[in-house]
Design a protein around this motif. Structure first.
Motif, PDB file in Angstrom:
ATOM      1  N   PRO A   1      -3.304   3.094   1.507  1.00 29.90           N
ATOM      2  CA  PRO A   1      -3.978   2.576   2.700  1.00 29.90           C
ATOM      3  C   PRO A   1      -4.061   1.057   2.674  1.00 29.90           C
ATOM      4  CG  PRO A   1      -5.599   3.351   1.146  1.00 29.90           C
ATOM      5  CD  PRO A   1      -4.269   3.713   0.564  1.00 29.90           C
ATOM      6  N   SER A   2      -4.263   0.457   3.801  1.00 26.09           N
ATOM      7  CA  SER A   2      -4.467  -0.999   3.851  1.00 26.09           C
ATOM      8  C   SER A   2      -5.697  -1.353   3.016  1.00 26.09           C
ATOM      9  CB  SER A   2      -4.648  -1.463   5.298  1.00 26.09           C
ATOM     10  OG  SER A   2      -5.794  -0.848   5.869  1.00 26.09           O
ATOM     11  N   THR A   3      -5.636  -2.453   2.308  1.00 25.74           N
ATOM     12  CA  THR A   3      -6.722  -2.811   1.384  1.00 25.74           C
ATOM     13  C   THR A   3      -6.800  -4.316   1.237  1.00 25.74           C
ATOM     14  OG1 THR A   3      -7.622  -2.406  -0.838  1.00 25.74           O
ATOM     15  CG2 THR A   3      -5.257  -2.733  -0.672  1.00 25.74           C
ATOM     16  N   VAL A   4      -7.943  -4.770   0.682  1.00 25.09           N
ATOM     17  CA  VAL A   4      -8.131  -6.175   0.306  1.00 25.09           C
ATOM     18  C   VAL A   4      -8.457  -6.204  -1.183  1.00 25.09           C
ATOM     19  CG1 VAL A   4      -9.474  -8.271   0.629  1.00 25.09           C
ATOM     20  CG2 VAL A   4      -8.966  -6.811   2.593  1.00 25.09           C
ATOM     21  N   GLN A   5      -7.597  -6.841  -1.939  1.00 26.73           N
ATOM     22  CA  GLN A   5      -7.817  -6.978  -3.370  1.00 26.73           C
ATOM     23  C   GLN A   5      -7.509  -8.400  -3.784  1.00 26.73           C
ATOM     24  OE1 GLN A   5      -6.455  -4.053  -6.129  1.00 26.73           O
ATOM     25  NE2 GLN A   5      -6.491  -2.374  -4.635  1.00 26.73           N
ATOM     26  N   SER A   6      -8.360  -8.942  -4.673  1.00 27.85           N
ATOM     27  CA  SER A   6      -8.185 -10.315  -5.168  1.00 27.85           C
ATOM     28  C   SER A   6      -8.066 -11.299  -4.008  1.00 27.85           C
ATOM     29  CB  SER A   6      -6.965 -10.425  -6.084  1.00 27.85           C
ATOM     30  OG  SER A   6      -7.096  -9.564  -7.184  1.00 27.85           O
ATOM     31  N   LEU A   7      -8.879 -11.044  -2.954  1.00 29.32           N
ATOM     32  CA  LEU A   7      -8.916 -11.887  -1.757  1.00 29.32           C
ATOM     33  C   LEU A   7      -7.573 -11.939  -1.036  1.00 29.32           C
ATOM     34  CD1 LEU A   7     -11.134 -14.899  -2.910  1.00 29.32           C
ATOM     35  CD2 LEU A   7     -11.809 -12.877  -1.621  1.00 29.32           C
ATOM     36  N   ALA A   8      -6.776 -10.862  -1.178  1.00 29.46           N
ATOM     37  CA  ALA A   8      -5.506 -10.756  -0.467  1.00 29.46           C
ATOM     38  C   ALA A   8      -5.487  -9.446   0.326  1.00 29.46           C
ATOM     39  CB  ALA A   8      -4.325 -10.811  -1.431  1.00 29.46           C
ATOM     40  N   VAL A   9      -4.912  -9.476   1.570  1.00 33.20           N
ATOM     41  CA  VAL A   9      -4.816  -8.297   2.424  1.00 33.20           C
ATOM     42  C   VAL A   9      -3.442  -7.670   2.224  1.00 33.20           C
ATOM     43  CG1 VAL A   9      -4.883  -7.453   4.798  1.00 33.20           C
ATOM     44  CG2 VAL A   9      -6.385  -9.334   4.094  1.00 33.20           C
ATOM     45  N   PHE A  10      -3.428  -6.348   1.948  1.00 35.70           N
ATOM     46  CA  PHE A  10      -2.173  -5.609   1.781  1.00 35.70           C
ATOM     47  C   PHE A  10      -2.123  -4.512   2.853  1.00 35.70           C
ATOM     48  CE2 PHE A  10      -3.209  -7.362  -2.359  1.00 35.70           C
ATOM     49  CZ  PHE A  10      -2.001  -7.951  -2.732  1.00 35.70           C
ATOM     50  N   PRO A  11      -0.982  -4.371   3.563  1.00 34.61           N
ATOM     51  CA  PRO A  11      -0.888  -3.396   4.666  1.00 34.61           C
ATOM     52  C   PRO A  11      -0.726  -1.977   4.142  1.00 34.61           C
ATOM     53  CG  PRO A  11       1.224  -4.462   4.330  1.00 34.61           C
ATOM     54  CD  PRO A  11       0.269  -5.133   3.375  1.00 34.61           C
ATOM     55  N   GLU A  12      -0.966  -1.012   5.057  1.00 33.69           N
ATOM     56  CA  GLU A  12      -0.705   0.377   4.707  1.00 33.69           C
ATOM     57  C   GLU A  12       0.770   0.522   4.369  1.00 33.69           C
ATOM     58  OE1 GLU A  12      -2.007   4.455   6.710  1.00 33.69           O
ATOM     59  OE2 GLU A  12      -0.348   3.492   7.766  1.00 33.69           O
ATOM     60  N   THR A  13       1.059   1.244   3.295  1.00 34.20           N
ATOM     61  CA  THR A  13       2.424   1.342   2.786  1.00 34.20           C
ATOM     62  C   THR A  13       2.722   2.793   2.447  1.00 34.20           C
ATOM     63  OG1 THR A  13       2.273  -0.879   1.863  1.00 34.20           O
ATOM     64  CG2 THR A  13       4.044   0.527   1.037  1.00 34.20           C
ATOM     65  N   VAL A  14       3.897   3.270   2.910  1.00 37.95           N
ATOM     66  CA  VAL A  14       4.310   4.633   2.591  1.00 37.95           C
ATOM     67  C   VAL A  14       4.575   4.725   1.103  1.00 37.95           C
ATOM     68  CG1 VAL A  14       6.072   6.381   2.967  1.00 37.95           C
ATOM     69  CG2 VAL A  14       5.261   4.991   4.874  1.00 37.95           C
ATOM     70  N   ALA A  15       3.977   5.750   0.474  1.00 35.82           N
ATOM     71  CA  ALA A  15       4.149   5.930  -0.963  1.00 35.82           C
ATOM     72  C   ALA A  15       5.514   6.524  -1.244  1.00 35.82           C
ATOM     73  CB  ALA A  15       3.043   6.832  -1.516  1.00 35.82           C
ATOM     74  N   ASP A  16       6.214   5.907  -2.132  1.00 32.72           N
ATOM     75  CA  ASP A  16       7.517   6.408  -2.554  1.00 32.72           C
ATOM     76  C   ASP A  16       7.539   6.295  -4.057  1.00 32.72           C
ATOM     77  OD1 ASP A  16      10.057   7.360  -2.501  1.00 32.72           O
ATOM     78  OD2 ASP A  16      10.939   5.676  -1.448  1.00 32.72           O
ATOM     79  N   SER A  17       8.624   5.925  -4.626  1.00 31.91           N
ATOM     80  CA  SER A  17       8.597   5.515  -6.023  1.00 31.91           C
ATOM     81  C   SER A  17       7.809   4.207  -6.092  1.00 31.91           C
ATOM     82  CB  SER A  17      10.022   5.334  -6.540  1.00 31.91           C
ATOM     83  OG  SER A  17      10.711   4.387  -5.741  1.00 31.91           O
ATOM     84  N   LEU A  18       7.495   3.733  -7.296  1.00 33.19           N
ATOM     85  CA  LEU A  18       6.671   2.539  -7.452  1.00 33.19           C
ATOM     86  C   LEU A  18       7.264   1.393  -6.639  1.00 33.19           C
ATOM     87  CD1 LEU A  18       4.124   1.649  -9.001  1.00 33.19           C
ATOM     88  CD2 LEU A  18       5.645   0.722 -10.758  1.00 33.19           C
ATOM     89  N   ARG A  19       6.481   0.877  -5.664  1.00 35.85           N
ATOM     90  CA  ARG A  19       7.004  -0.094  -4.706  1.00 35.85           C
ATOM     91  C   ARG A  19       6.135  -1.346  -4.722  1.00 35.85           C
ATOM     92  NH1 ARG A  19       7.809   1.861   1.381  1.00 35.85           N
ATOM     93  NH2 ARG A  19       9.472   3.011   0.315  1.00 35.85           N
ATOM     94  N   GLU A  20       6.767  -2.521  -4.830  1.00 32.00           N
ATOM     95  CA  GLU A  20       6.045  -3.784  -4.797  1.00 32.00           C
ATOM     96  C   GLU A  20       5.773  -4.168  -3.354  1.00 32.00           C
ATOM     97  OE1 GLU A  20       6.704  -7.604  -7.383  1.00 32.00           O
ATOM     98  OE2 GLU A  20       7.865  -7.831  -5.532  1.00 32.00           O
TER      99      GLU A  20
END
Length: 933
Positions: free
Chosen positions: A187-206
C-alpha cells in the motif's frame, strides 16, 4: 492480503448426499460478466431463502477416459501484476463409496491457465492451456458431512493483457465450491519522511519515493516491495529543511520562539539566551543588541564569552614558580574556539607596569586552550597582578571585552623572609641574636604563623671579633626562602664587661607569603674577615594535641584553646545547613582591623542538655588548637550567652563532594591534584600533632572561593594515645565503613595509617568528581569485597600516577602505607612535573559505572530512557533526550558521540559518563559495533 481484485467466485450450498445425483444441487455465484464454459460439468439452480444459488459438479466415475473441462471468461490483468493467486474451495467424494462401478474413479482434478491479449469468446482449444497444478484434497468426503478443502496456487510470469482459467476432470466426483483470483500490493506509505506509492507485489521490487513537503534528501529515497505485499529495507533518509522539525510523518514549521538551523532530523530548539524571539519557521534567532555572531558561527553561539571564574594562584615547589588556574566562563556561547590569554603586571600601590621579560610563562599565554598555566622566574619582593581573559570568534565584535577579565594579586611566592636581626647580648666568647619574620601583608589565601622562639645563641666565638650574619627560613618541605641582608656584630673584648645592645638592623621588606610555616629552620652564617663558620638551629613550633575530654572541667579547655566572641559582634544572615546540634548560618563578624568578616556560625538548638552543650563546644576546643591553611580556621565561640555558637571562617563553595558533583568534568587532573595536595598538607599537620581524624571524607572537606580545600568536622576525631602502637580503640561508636581502613573496622583501632587509607578514598572521590565510593554496594558487601582484596578501580581519565598512590594508601598492611609526609612529597613532585599526569590508568566502564547497563536493579530490562538516565545520575537530560526523539533503549544503543553532543550534553564529564554507559550497554548486549569516544 493487502489488496484484492476478485474476478469471479463459485459457491456451493451445504448438502448431504448418498448418491451422485445429489451433487446437482451445486450453485454458482458470479458477476454478470463471468461465464463458465461447461463440458460435462452440470449447473443446477436451487432457491434457498428466496435467493438463487448455483453449483458446478461432475461425477462420471463409472466411465473411463473422462476429459471434462470448465473454463472462465477472459480475465484482464492489471499492468504490473505478473503474479496472481488462485484460491479454490471444493469437495471430493471418496471413490470407495461407489463400489465396483468406480473402477475409473479419481480423487483429483487439474488447474490450467491460458494467456491472451484479447477475448477469444467461445473459441476453446485445449492446446492453448498450460497446466498449473493438480488439485488434490486434504480431506475426502465419505459420509453425509461434507469435507470442504481449500487450496491456493500462485501463477507467475504473466505478461499478456489477460488470461483464462480452466478446470479439467479426469473421472473424479468433485464439486467446485468457489474460486477467488487476486493479486497483492504494497500500500502507499510514508517512511523516513518519504512518500512511496501503492505498488503491485511481485518478486522483490525496488520502489523510489519522494520526500514529504519541506523535506529533502541527499539521494532519492528507496524501499523494496516484497512478493507478500510488505515494505522492507528502506534506503536513504529525508530530513526536514531549516525551520522545520519532524512531527510524525511530516515536517512542521518551528513554533514562534524556536528555531532549527540545518537540514536534519533534530527538533526545533528554543532561541538561545541573548537573542530576539523568532517567528514561526525560523532557521535562526537574531542577536539582541550587544551580542554578536560571526558569519561562520552556528546559530547557537550568539555571544562572546564572559569572564573566567575562580582564578587562583598556587605556589609550586621550587623558587619563583606559580600555578595559575581558573574555571571556564559561565557564558561560552557553546563555541569550540574558546581560548584564554594571560597578562602580567607589577603594581606598587600607585601605578602598574607590564612584567615584560622579567617573568617566564612555561606555555604560550596568548592562545591557551587549557585552564591553567605555570609562571616562573618570579621575584619574591614584587607584587604581581595576573589578568586572564577569555576569547572566541566573536570577541572582536564586542566593545566591552574588558568585562571578561578576572584579576588575582599575589603577595608572596617564597617562604617568609627574615626582616631584621637583633643583637640581644654580647660577651667575650658569645653573641645572642634574635630575628623577625615578615608579616607586612596578610594574604587572603594563606595564614602566616609567626614563631615565638625566633632566636639563637651562638657560643665558642673569638673575643673582640666582628662576625657577619644572615638568616634564611625554610618551608616544612625544605624549600628555601631568601636570605636576609648581611649584618655585622662584634663580640666583646675579653677585658670589658658584657654590654647590652638593642640596636636593630632593618632588612628588606618581604612582599608575600606563599607557603605555610609548620616549622622554621634558621641558618645563621658567620664570617670573620675571610673565615666563614656555619651554625644550624632548629625550632619546632608544633605542640602535641590535648584531648579536651581529659579535662575534669571542659570549660577549662574552652578558656585555654578558644577565643570568646562578643555576641553583639555576630550577625546571622542565612541558613546554609543543618549540623548535628543545630542550624548553620552564613553571617558576618565585626573585628578590629579587618572590619566585617563573612563567617559560618554553628548554633546549638534550643532545649539542649548540659552534656550536649559540652559535646558541642568540645569540637571548638579541638579546632582551637590547630593553625594551618588547610584546616578550617576557628574564629571563636560564644558561650556567655543563652545560645552557644561556634564561629569559623566561611567557605564559599561548601563541601568538597557536592562541589565536585556540581562541576563534573570542568576541572583538569592538574587542578584536582592541587586540591588533593592541600588536603594532604592539612592531614600531615594533624598527624604531626599526634591527632587522628577518623572521619576523613570529601563531605568533611570544605572549599573556599579560591578552591582551597580545608579539613573540617572533628566530631568523630580522637587523640592518639601514648602506647607503642599509637592506636585508639573506640567504644562502639559508628564507623563510616566506605572510608575506613580494614583494621579499624575489624578491631576498632585507629592510627594515622588508617587516616591514610581514608585519604586514598578521598583521592578516588576527587578524581571521580564526587562519585559515591563502592557505588550502591551495601556496607556488608564493601567489607567482604575489601577482605577479598578488591580495590576501587581507577576513575575515568585518572592519571596512572595518582591511581598508583591510591593503591599504596589501600595496602592491607598498615605498616607499609605511605605517611602523610610521603604523600605530600609525592604530590609535590607530580605538580612540578605536569607531564607525569598524561599517562591515564586503565578504565573499565562496566565496573566503574556499576550498571548492568541493559537492566534495572531487579535484573529486568530498563523500561525507559528516563530510568536509564536516573541510574547513571544524568536525569537532568531527560527533556533533552525527549526533544531529540530518543525515547527507547534501542535508540540509545544507536547513539554515537556526535549524537550526544547534538542532544545538548556539553559538559565533558557528563558526555563521558553517558558515552561510557552506552559503551557498557553495547558490551553487555554483545554488540560488536564500535563506539567512538
Amino acid at each position: 492480503i493487502v489488496s484484492e481484485r476478485i474476478s469471479f467466485c463459485l459457491n456451493i450450498l451445504p448438502l448431504f448426499f448418498s448418491f451422485k445425483e445429489s451433487l446437482k444441487s451445486l450453485f454458482l455465484c458470479a458477476s454478470n460478466s463471468v461465464n463458465l464454459f461447461v463440458f460435462q460439468w452440470e449447473i443446477v439452480q436451487t432457491v434457498v431463502n428466496g435467493s438463487p444459488l448455483y453449483t458446478y459438479s461432475v461425477c462420471n466415475v463409472d466411465s473411463s477416459d473422462q476429459d471434462n473441462w470448465l473454463r472462465t471468461t477472459f480475465i484482464q490483468r492489471r499492468s504490473g501484476a505478473s503474479r496472481v493467486s488462485v484460491e479454490l474451495q471444493f469437495v471430493v467424494r471418496d471413490c470407495n463409496t461407489f463400489g465396483s462401478s468406480s473402477v475409473a474413479c479419481k480423487e483429483t482434478f487439474n488447474l490450467f491457465l491460458a494467456e491472451a491479449d484479447a477475448d477469444v469468446g467461445t473459441n476453446f482449444r485445449k492446446g492453448q492451456f498450460r497446466k498449473v497444478a493438480t488439485i488434490a484434497p486434504d480431506e475426502i468426503t465419505q459420509g453425509n458431512v461434507l469435507k470442504v478443502n481449500t487450496e491456493t496456487k500462485t501463477v507467475g510470469s504473466l505478461s499478456k493483457k489477460g488470461f483464462y482459467l480452466a478446470f479439467q476432470d479426469m473421472g473424479a466426483c468433485v464439486a467446485l465450491l468457489s474460486a477467488r483470483v487476486y493479486y497483492k500490493t504494497c500500500p502507499s506509505t510514508v517512511q523516513s519522511l518519504a512518500v512511496f506509492p501503492e505498488t503491485v507485489a511481485d518478486s522483490l521490487r525496488e520502489v523510489e519515493g519522494v520526500c514529504v513537503e519541506n523535506a529533502i534528501g541527499q539521494a532519492t529515497p528507496r524501499i523494496y516491495c516484497s512478493a507478500e505485499g510488505d515494505w522492507v529495507v528502506p534506503v536513504g533518509q529525508c530530513q526536514c529543511l531549516p525551520g522545520y522539525e519532524t512531527t510524525g510523518d511530516s515536517c512542521q514549521e518551528c513554533k514562534p520562539g524556536y528555531f532549527k538551523s540545518s537540514v536534519s532530523l533534530a527538533s526545533c530548539q528554543v532561541c538561545p539566551r541573548n537573542t530576539k524571539p523568532s517567528s514561526a519557521g525560523a532557521s535562526e534567532c537574531q542577536c539582541e543588541d550587544g551580542f554578536f555572531r560571526s558569519p561562520s558561527d552556528p546559530p547557537t553561539s550568539p555571544s562572546p564569552p564572559s569572564a573566567p571564574r575562580d582564578l587562583t594562584a598556587t605556589t609550586l615547589s621550587g623558587e619563583g614558580r606559580l600555578l595559575l588556574s581558573w574555571s571556564p566562563p559561565l557564558v561560552t556561547g557553546h563555541r569550540p574556539d574558546l581560548t584564554y590569554s594571560v597578562a602580567c603586571s607589577i603594581c606598587d600601590g600607585t601605578a602598574c607596569s607590564t612584567c615584560g621579560e622579567r617573568i617566564r610563562f612555561e606555555t604560550d599565554p596568548a592562545e591557551l586552550r587549557e585552564t591553567n598555566i605555570i609562571v616562573s622566574d618570579l621575584d619574591s619582593h614584587l607584587n604581581y597582578t595576573f589578568t586572564v581573559e577569555a576569547h572566541s570568534g566573536v570577541s572582536q565584535f564586542d566593545p566591552e571585552r574588558a568585562s571578561a577579565t578576572v584579576t588575582a594579586a599575589l603577595d608572596y611566592t617564597d617562604p617568609p623572609k627574615v626582616t631584621s636581626i637583633h643583637l640581644e647580648k654580647s660577651g667575650p666568647t658569645s653573641l645572642s641574636l634574635s630575628w623577625s619574620l615578615s608579616r607586612e601583608r596578610d594574604v587572603t589565601t594563606y595564614t602566616v604563623r609567626i614563631l615565638d622562639k625566633s632566636f639563637v645563641q651562638i657560643t665558642d666565638l673569638t673575643p673582640d671579633t666582628p662576625y657577619i650574619f644572615k638568616v634564611q627560613a625554610l618551608s616544612p618541605e625544605g624549600t628555601p626562602g631568601s636570605f636576609s641582608t648581611e649584618h655585622e656584630f662584634h663580640t666583646s673584648p675579653l677585658a670589658e664587661p658584657q654590654i647590652q645592645n638593642n640596636s636593630t638592623a632593618v632588612l628588606g621588606a618581604v612582599v608575600g607569603v606563599a607557603v605555610i610555616l609548620l616549622a622554621v629552620l634558621a641558618f645563621v652564617v658567620l664570617r670573620r674577615r675571610l673565615v666563614t663558620a656555619h651554625f644550624t638551629s632548629t625550632v619546632n613550633p608544633l605542640q602535641a594535641y590535648v584531648d579536651p575530654h581529659t579535662y575534669e572541667d571542659p570549660n577549662i579547655a574552652i578558656q585555654k584553646f578558644v577565643t570568646e566572641i562578643d555576641p553583639n559582634a555576630i550577625a546571622k544572615h542565612k541558613v546554609i545547613g543543618v549540623g548535628e546540634f543545630g542550624e548553620v548560618f552564613r553571617g558576618v563578624m565585626k573585628t578590629q582591623g579587618r572590619g566585617e568578616v563573612t563567617v559560618a556560625i554553628k548554633t546549638l538548638k534550643p532545649g539542649y542538655s548540659e552534656k550536649q552543650r559540652q559535646d558541642f563546644l568540645s569540637e571548638a576546643s579541638i579546632m582551637g588548637q590547630f593553625s594551618h591553611p588547610n584546616i578550617i580556621h576557628l574564629e571563636g565561640v560564644v558561650t556567655k550567652f543563652k545560645h552557644a555558637m561556634i564561629v569559623t571562617e566561611y567557605m564559599e563553595n561548601g563541601a568538597l563532594d557536592t562541589y565536585l558533583k556540581d562541576h563534573d568534568g570542568e576541572m583538569s587532573p592538574y587542578q584536582l591534584l592541587g586540591m588533593l595536595r592541600g588536603i594532604a598538607a592539612g592531614m600531615k599537620y594533624l598527624s604531626d600533632m599526634s591527632y587522628v581524624h577518623r572521619d576523613l571524607a570529601a563531605r568533611n572537606v570544605l572549599v573556599n572561593s579560591n578552591l582551597e580545600c580545608k579539613v573540617s568536622d572533628f566530631g568523630l576525631s580522637r587523640v592518639l594515645e601514648d602506647d607503642a602502637e599509637g592506636t585508639y580503640t573506640t567504644r562502639g561508636g559508628k564507623i563510616p565503613i566506605r572510608w575506613t581502613a580494614p583494621e579499624a573496622i575489624a578491631y576498632r583501632k585507629f592510627t594515622s595509617a588508617s587516616d591514610v587509607w581514608s585519604f586514598g578514598i578521598v583521592m578516588w572521590e576527587v578524581m571521580a568528581f564526587g562519585e559515591r565510593p563502592y557505588w550502591d554496594m551495601s556496607n556488608h558487601e564493601v567489607m567482604k569485597a575489601i577482605n577479598e582484596a578488591f580495590r576501587l578501580p581507577a576513575p575515568m581519565d585518572c592519571p596512572s600516577a595518582i591511581y598508583q598512590l591510591m593503591l599504596q594508601c589501600w595496602q592491607q598492611d598498615r605498616a607499609i602505607r605511605p605517611r602523610f609526609a610521603d604523600i605530600v612529597n609525592i604530590l609535590d613532585k607530580l605538580l612540578r612535573s605536569p607531564e607525569s599526569l598524561k599517562t591515564i590508568a586503565d578504565f573499565d566502564p562496566r565496573v566503574s559505572i556499576r550498571l548492568p547497563s541493559t537492566s534495572g536493579g531487579d535484573g529486568t530490562m530498563f523500561r525507559s530512557v528516563t530510568e536509564w538516565l536516573e541510574s547513571i545520575k544524568m536525569s537532568q537530560y531527560k527533556e533533552s533526550f525527549a526533544r531529540a526523539g530518543i525515547t527507547t533503549m534501542e535508540q540509545v544503543l544507536a547513539l554515537r558521540h556526535e549524537d550526544i553532543r547534538n542532544i545538548g550534553v556539553r559538559l565533558p564529564g557528563h558526555m563521558k559518563r553517558i558515552a561510557y554507559s552506552i559503551l557498557g550497554l553495547k558490551d553487555e548486549s554483545s554488540s560488536l559495533s564500535v563506539f567512538a569516544v
